[in-house]
Motif scaffolding. Sequence first.
Motif, PDB file in Angstrom:
ATOM      1  N   UNK A  61      48.668  46.746  46.957  1.00  0.00           N
ATOM      2  CA  UNK A  61      49.907  47.328  47.467  1.00  0.00           C
ATOM      3  C   UNK A  61      50.464  48.217  46.371  1.00  0.00           C
ATOM      4  N   UNK A  62      50.316  49.522  46.547  1.00  0.00           N
ATOM      5  CA  UNK A  62      50.774  50.447  45.518  1.00  0.00           C
ATOM      6  C   UNK A  62      50.073  50.143  44.212  1.00  0.00           C
ATOM      7  N   UNK A  63      50.791  50.129  43.097  1.00  0.00           N
ATOM      8  CA  UNK A  63      50.147  49.916  41.807  1.00  0.00           C
ATOM      9  C   UNK A  63      49.942  48.452  41.445  1.00  0.00           C
ATOM     10  N   UNK A  64      50.459  47.524  42.236  1.00  0.00           N
ATOM     11  CA  UNK A  64      50.375  46.119  41.867  1.00  0.00           C
ATOM     12  C   UNK A  64      49.413  45.355  42.766  1.00  0.00           C
ATOM     13  N   UNK A  65      48.627  44.419  42.209  1.00  0.00           N
ATOM     14  CA  UNK A  65      47.753  43.610  43.057  1.00  0.00           C
ATOM     15  C   UNK A  65      48.568  42.662  43.918  1.00  0.00           C
ATOM     16  N   UNK A  66      48.108  42.443  45.122  1.00  0.00           N
ATOM     17  CA  UNK A  66      48.782  41.529  46.025  1.00  0.00           C
ATOM     18  C   UNK A  66      48.128  40.168  45.989  1.00  0.00           C
ATOM     19  N   UNK A  67      48.081  39.546  47.111  1.00  0.00           N
ATOM     20  CA  UNK A  67      47.525  38.218  47.241  1.00  0.00           C
ATOM     21  C   UNK A  67      46.013  38.230  47.028  1.00  0.00           C
ATOM     22  N   UNK A  68      45.463  37.076  46.672  1.00  0.00           N
ATOM     23  CA  UNK A  68      44.019  36.936  46.446  1.00  0.00           C
ATOM     24  C   UNK A  68      43.502  35.713  47.197  1.00  0.00           C
ATOM     25  N   UNK A  69      42.225  35.789  47.606  1.00  0.00           N
ATOM     26  CA  UNK A  69      41.587  34.686  48.314  1.00  0.00           C
ATOM     27  C   UNK A  69      40.091  34.747  48.035  1.00  0.00           C
ATOM     28  N   UNK A  70      39.385  33.690  48.363  1.00  0.00           N
ATOM     29  CA  UNK A  70      37.924  33.652  48.280  1.00  0.00           C
ATOM     30  C   UNK A  70      37.423  33.223  49.650  1.00  0.00           C
ATOM     31  N   UNK A  71      36.398  33.926  50.153  1.00  0.00           N
ATOM     32  CA  UNK A  71      35.887  33.590  51.484  1.00  0.00           C
ATOM     33  C   UNK A  71      35.238  32.218  51.483  1.00  0.00           C
ATOM     34  N   UNK A  72      35.365  31.543  52.624  1.00  0.00           N
ATOM     35  CA  UNK A  72      34.756  30.235  52.797  1.00  0.00           C
ATOM     36  C   UNK A  72      33.265  30.360  53.108  1.00  0.00           C
ATOM     37  N   UNK A  73      32.598  29.250  53.404  1.00  0.00           N
ATOM     38  CA  UNK A  73      31.156  29.267  53.681  1.00  0.00           C
ATOM     39  C   UNK A  73      30.776  30.162  54.862  1.00  0.00           C
ATOM     40  N   UNK A  74      31.708  30.355  55.798  1.00  0.00           N
ATOM     41  CA  UNK A  74      31.434  31.197  56.970  1.00  0.00           C
ATOM     42  C   UNK A  74      31.895  32.638  56.779  1.00  0.00           C
ATOM     43  N   UNK A  75      32.426  32.980  55.586  1.00  0.00           N
ATOM     44  CA  UNK A  75      32.881  34.336  55.305  1.00  0.00           C
ATOM     45  C   UNK A  75      34.329  34.604  55.664  1.00  0.00           C
ATOM     46  N   UNK A  76      35.046  33.596  56.181  1.00  0.00           N
ATOM     47  CA  UNK A  76      36.429  33.804  56.615  1.00  0.00           C
ATOM     48  C   UNK A  76      37.395  33.756  55.427  1.00  0.00           C
ATOM     49  N   UNK A  77      38.474  34.541  55.543  1.00  0.00           N
ATOM     50  CA  UNK A  77      39.494  34.572  54.509  1.00  0.00           C
ATOM     51  C   UNK A  77      40.872  34.621  55.154  1.00  0.00           C
ATOM     52  N   UNK A  78      41.888  34.243  54.374  1.00  0.00           N
ATOM     53  CA  UNK A  78      43.267  34.366  54.813  1.00  0.00           C
ATOM     54  C   UNK A  78      44.113  34.732  53.600  1.00  0.00           C
ATOM     55  N   UNK A  79      44.866  35.807  53.741  1.00  0.00           N
ATOM     56  CA  UNK A  79      45.794  36.251  52.709  1.00  0.00           C
ATOM     57  C   UNK A  79      47.210  36.028  53.230  1.00  0.00           C
ATOM     58  N   UNK A  80      48.019  35.343  52.465  1.00  0.00           N
ATOM     59  CA  UNK A  80      49.414  35.125  52.842  1.00  0.00           C
ATOM     60  C   UNK A  80      50.303  35.766  51.780  1.00  0.00           C
ATOM     61  N   UNK A  81      51.587  35.840  52.068  1.00  0.00           N
ATOM     62  CA  UNK A  81      52.545  36.472  51.154  1.00  0.00           C
ATOM     63  C   UNK A  81      52.146  37.904  50.812  1.00  0.00           C
ATOM     64  N   UNK A  90      40.661  44.746  49.639  1.00  0.00           N
ATOM     65  CA  UNK A  90      39.512  45.009  48.780  1.00  0.00           C
ATOM     66  C   UNK A  90      38.663  43.750  48.714  1.00  0.00           C
ATOM     67  N   UNK A  91      37.337  43.906  48.895  1.00  0.00           N
ATOM     68  CA  UNK A  91      36.415  42.777  48.840  1.00  0.00           C
ATOM     69  C   UNK A  91      35.427  43.009  47.707  1.00  0.00           C
TER      70      UNK A  91
END
Length: 184
Positions: A61-81, A90-91
Motif C-alpha cells: 500500500x503506497x510506500x509501506x508494506x501491508x499485511x503478510x501471510x503464508x499460503x497453506x498446504x492447499x495454496x490458500x491465503x488470507x490477509x486481514x487488516x 505480491x507473492x
Amino acid sequence: HGRACHGATDLYQVRCVAVAVVRDQQLAGIDFRMPESAAISGIVVDHDGRGVAGARVMTMFGPLPGNRSVTGPDGRFQLTNVMPGENRVVVEPTAAPGEPEPPTAFHPDHGQFLPIKPGERVSGVTITVTRLALSEVSARVSSAGPGVDGMVVMIASARPRMTRRMHHSADGLANTRGLRAGRY
C-alpha cells in the motif's frame, strides 16, 4: 481496524506526534484515528492450477508494506487488516530444494492496483505463479595447469545483465540450471 498512531493525519501514518511520558504524569486528549481495514483472501496456484504451499503473500500500500501471510498446504491465503486504497498483492513463492527461486507474482497482473474500500472483504483472488523454464547449460572446463580445483566458473547473460556461479566437478564439468531464455 488498521494500525494507527497519535496525531496521524494521513493513512500512511508518517506524521505521528510523540508524547513525552514522565513518572506519575496524567495525560488527556491522546486520541487515535482508527481507519477501518479490509481483507483479501484467495489462492496461489502454479501454471497447472495446483495450490502453491508456503508462498509468502503480502499487500503493498503506497510506500509501506501491508499485511503478510503464508499460503497453506492447499495454496490458500488470507490477509486481514489491509489498509483501504490502491493495493497490490505480491507473492514470493519458495523454491523446492535444488531448484531456482521462482519469480515474484503480482495481483492484479501487469502492475495495476486493486482498489479496496474500508471494511471490504475481497475473496476469490487467484494468483498464478509464472512457469520457470528450467534450461540447463553445461560446459567442460580445461586448464593447462594442475587442474580446475579452486577455479571459479561463471555464466553471464547479455540483457538484463546477470551473472551466476556455475558448479563444477573435479574433472572440469560445470553446469547450472534454471536459466531463462536469452543469450549467455
